[in-house]
Each structure stands twice: as structure tokens, then as C-alpha cells.
Design a protein around this motif. Structure first.
Motif, PDB file in Angstrom:
ATOM      1  N   HIS A 129       0.836  -1.206   0.000  1.00  0.00           N
ATOM      2  CA  HIS A 129       0.000   0.000   0.000  1.00  0.00           C
ATOM      3  C   HIS A 129       0.868   1.253   0.000  1.00  0.00           C
ATOM      4  O   HIS A 129       0.647   2.191  -0.768  1.00  0.00           O
ATOM      5  N   ASN A 130       1.879   1.258   0.844  1.00  0.00           N
ATOM      6  CA  ASN A 130       2.786   2.396   0.911  1.00  0.00           C
ATOM      7  C   ASN A 130       3.582   2.548  -0.382  1.00  0.00           C
ATOM      8  O   ASN A 130       3.733   3.653  -0.902  1.00  0.00           O
ATOM      9  N   GLY A 131       4.075   1.442  -0.924  1.00  0.00           N
ATOM     10  CA  GLY A 131       4.821   1.495  -2.182  1.00  0.00           C
ATOM     11  C   GLY A 131       3.968   2.023  -3.323  1.00  0.00           C
ATOM     12  O   GLY A 131       4.434   2.825  -4.142  1.00  0.00           O
ATOM     13  N   HIS A 146      -0.561   9.111   4.121  1.00  0.00           N
ATOM     14  CA  HIS A 146      -1.814   8.365   4.185  1.00  0.00           C
ATOM     15  C   HIS A 146      -1.985   7.553   5.461  1.00  0.00           C
ATOM     16  O   HIS A 146      -3.095   7.293   5.873  1.00  0.00           O
ATOM     17  N   SER A 147      -0.911   7.179   6.140  1.00  0.00           N
ATOM     18  CA  SER A 147      -1.096   6.463   7.406  1.00  0.00           C
ATOM     19  C   SER A 147      -1.604   7.419   8.481  1.00  0.00           C
ATOM     20  O   SER A 147      -2.429   7.045   9.308  1.00  0.00           O
ATOM     21  N   GLY A 148      -1.132   8.645   8.454  1.00  0.00           N
ATOM     22  CA  GLY A 148      -1.653   9.640   9.396  1.00  0.00           C
ATOM     23  C   GLY A 148      -3.111   9.937   9.136  1.00  0.00           C
ATOM     24  O   GLY A 148      -3.912  10.097  10.069  1.00  0.00           O
ATOM     25  N   LEU A 149      -3.480   9.990   7.877  1.00  0.00           N
ATOM     26  CA  LEU A 149      -4.876  10.214   7.525  1.00  0.00           C
ATOM     27  C   LEU A 149      -5.736   9.040   8.003  1.00  0.00           C
ATOM     28  O   LEU A 149      -6.833   9.238   8.526  1.00  0.00           O
ATOM     29  N   ALA A 161      -1.636   4.167  13.139  1.00  0.00           N
ATOM     30  CA  ALA A 161      -0.571   4.772  13.944  1.00  0.00           C
ATOM     31  C   ALA A 161       0.682   3.902  13.942  1.00  0.00           C
ATOM     32  O   ALA A 161       1.804   4.409  13.798  1.00  0.00           O
ATOM     33  N   LEU A 162       0.514   2.589  14.081  1.00  0.00           N
ATOM     34  CA  LEU A 162       1.672   1.696  14.086  1.00  0.00           C
ATOM     35  C   LEU A 162       2.411   1.716  12.754  1.00  0.00           C
ATOM     36  O   LEU A 162       3.639   1.751  12.712  1.00  0.00           O
ATOM     37  N   HIS A 196       5.768   3.979   7.142  1.00  0.00           N
ATOM     38  CA  HIS A 196       5.568   4.978   6.096  1.00  0.00           C
ATOM     39  C   HIS A 196       6.611   6.092   6.212  1.00  0.00           C
ATOM     40  O   HIS A 196       7.139   6.556   5.203  1.00  0.00           O
ATOM     41  N   ASN A 197       6.905   6.496   7.428  1.00  0.00           N
ATOM     42  CA  ASN A 197       7.921   7.535   7.612  1.00  0.00           C
ATOM     43  C   ASN A 197       9.317   7.023   7.278  1.00  0.00           C
ATOM     44  O   ASN A 197      10.117   7.746   6.684  1.00  0.00           O
ATOM     45  N   LEU A 198       9.611   5.788   7.647  1.00  0.00           N
ATOM     46  CA  LEU A 198      10.920   5.224   7.308  1.00  0.00           C
ATOM     47  C   LEU A 198      11.079   5.065   5.800  1.00  0.00           C
ATOM     48  O   LEU A 198      12.120   5.418   5.241  1.00  0.00           O
ATOM     49  N   SER A 199      10.063   4.533   5.139  1.00  0.00           N
ATOM     50  CA  SER A 199      10.180   4.322   3.695  1.00  0.00           C
ATOM     51  C   SER A 199      10.288   5.645   2.951  1.00  0.00           C
ATOM     52  O   SER A 199      11.065   5.761   1.996  1.00  0.00           O
TER      53      SER A 199
END
Length: 169
Positions: free
Chosen positions: A84-86, A117-120, A138-139, A144-147
Motif C-alpha cells: 500500500h505504501n509502495g 496516508h497512514s496519518g490520515l 498509527a503503528l 511509512h515515515n521510514l520508507s
């Protein structure tokens, strides 16, 4: 040539095609929003009915199968989040390029989309559901921040081929 006949419960076709109905309703809602605006208040209760129905179809053996393989379930969850993040990073970049943005702006948009999008998800979950519903978003904000940071670091070592930006008013 003989034809086999299988008796199906009356609702099985409707049930099997549920994803199609959901996509169709989403498409109509997107293209002609006023046609479904009267249903707005019913969305959350109907979503609850669908989720309850999904849960009600589970049998004790289903829960046992999950309990026997927690690592596999966890791996699937992590893989889904990474995918999803990718996709968010990729679509952010290529979406910007498709709309004529230069490489620098496309990279910026990709990182913004991939990291936001994870924060959203957590914010929307907190607004509409109990606080525990925000936990997955949140987890996985950590990933998402690292990637996003890793991609930014990788891009910082590679100069963009095009740095000119279209003129903006």
C-alpha cells in the motif's frame, strides 16, 4: 453433450457479485454524486451491517486457523502495508509526472503521498470509530515515515534529469 445443473441458494449470485455492486455504487457516487446523496446518513450503519455480516460468517475453525498461524497473518499484514505504501509512493510520483510536473515536484509529491496516508488513516479512524481503530494506522506510520525517508535519501544521491518546473502563476 450433457449440462450439469447446480442448485444455488437464491441470494448466492447477489452475494458473489457483491464486490461488483460495491464498485458500481462507488463509480456512480463518484461520477454523479447527487444520485446517492440521500444515502449519506446510511453509509456508516450499512458499513456496520456489512462488517457484522462478514464476521458472522466466520466459524470457530476459522479463528483457530488464524490462531495457529499468527506469524503468517502478521507477515501478510506487513506485506499489505508495504505494498500500500509502495503504491502510494509510486502513484504520487507518476501521477505528478502524468500531469506535467517536473522530477523535483514529482519526487516531493511522492514522498508527501507515501508518508501522509497512514496519518490520515489514524485521523479518520479516530473521528469515526473507537480509539483502538486508529492503532493500525498509527503503528504503520512508522513504516511509512521510514520508507519515505529512505526514498528521499536515495533520491538525494541521484540528481534529477529535469529540474525545470513549469511556470506557476
Amino acid at each position: 453433450m450433457s449440462q450439469a445443473h447446480v442448485d444455488a441458494p437464491p441470494g448466492s449470485v447477489l452475494t458473489r457479485l457483491f464486490p461488483l455492486w460495491a464498485l458500481l455504487a462507488g463509480f456512480v457516487g463518484f461520477m454523479v454524486p447527487e444520485t446517492l446523496s440521500d444515502w449519506r446518513a446510511a453509509v456508516m450503519p450499512l458499513l456496520g451491517v456489512v462488517m457484522f455480516g462478514m464476521g458472522a460468517t466466520l466459524r470457530p475453525n476459522d479463528f483457530l486457523a488464524i490462531a495457529r498461524r499468527p506469524a503468517l497473518i502478521g507477515l501478510g499484514l506487513v506485506a499489505a502495508v508495504m505494498l500500500h505504501n509502495g503504491l502510494g509512493l509510486m502513484l504520487g510520483y507518476w501521477g505528478a509526472r502524468a500531469f506535467g510536473q517536473d522530477v523535483v515536484r514529482a519526487r516531493t509529491l511522492a514522498i508527501e503521498v507515501g508518508m501522509q496516508h497512514s496519518g490520515l488513516a489514524a485521523a479518520l479512524a479516530l473521528k469515526s470509530f473507537p480509539a483502538a481503530a486508529a492503532l493500525p494506522g498509527a503503528l504503520f506510520s512508522v513504516w511509512h515515515n521510514l520508507s519515505g525517508a529512505m526514498l528521499a535519501a536515495w533520491w538525494s544521491r541521484r540528481a534529477p534529469t529535469t529540474v525545470q518546473s513549469p511556470a506557476r502563476p
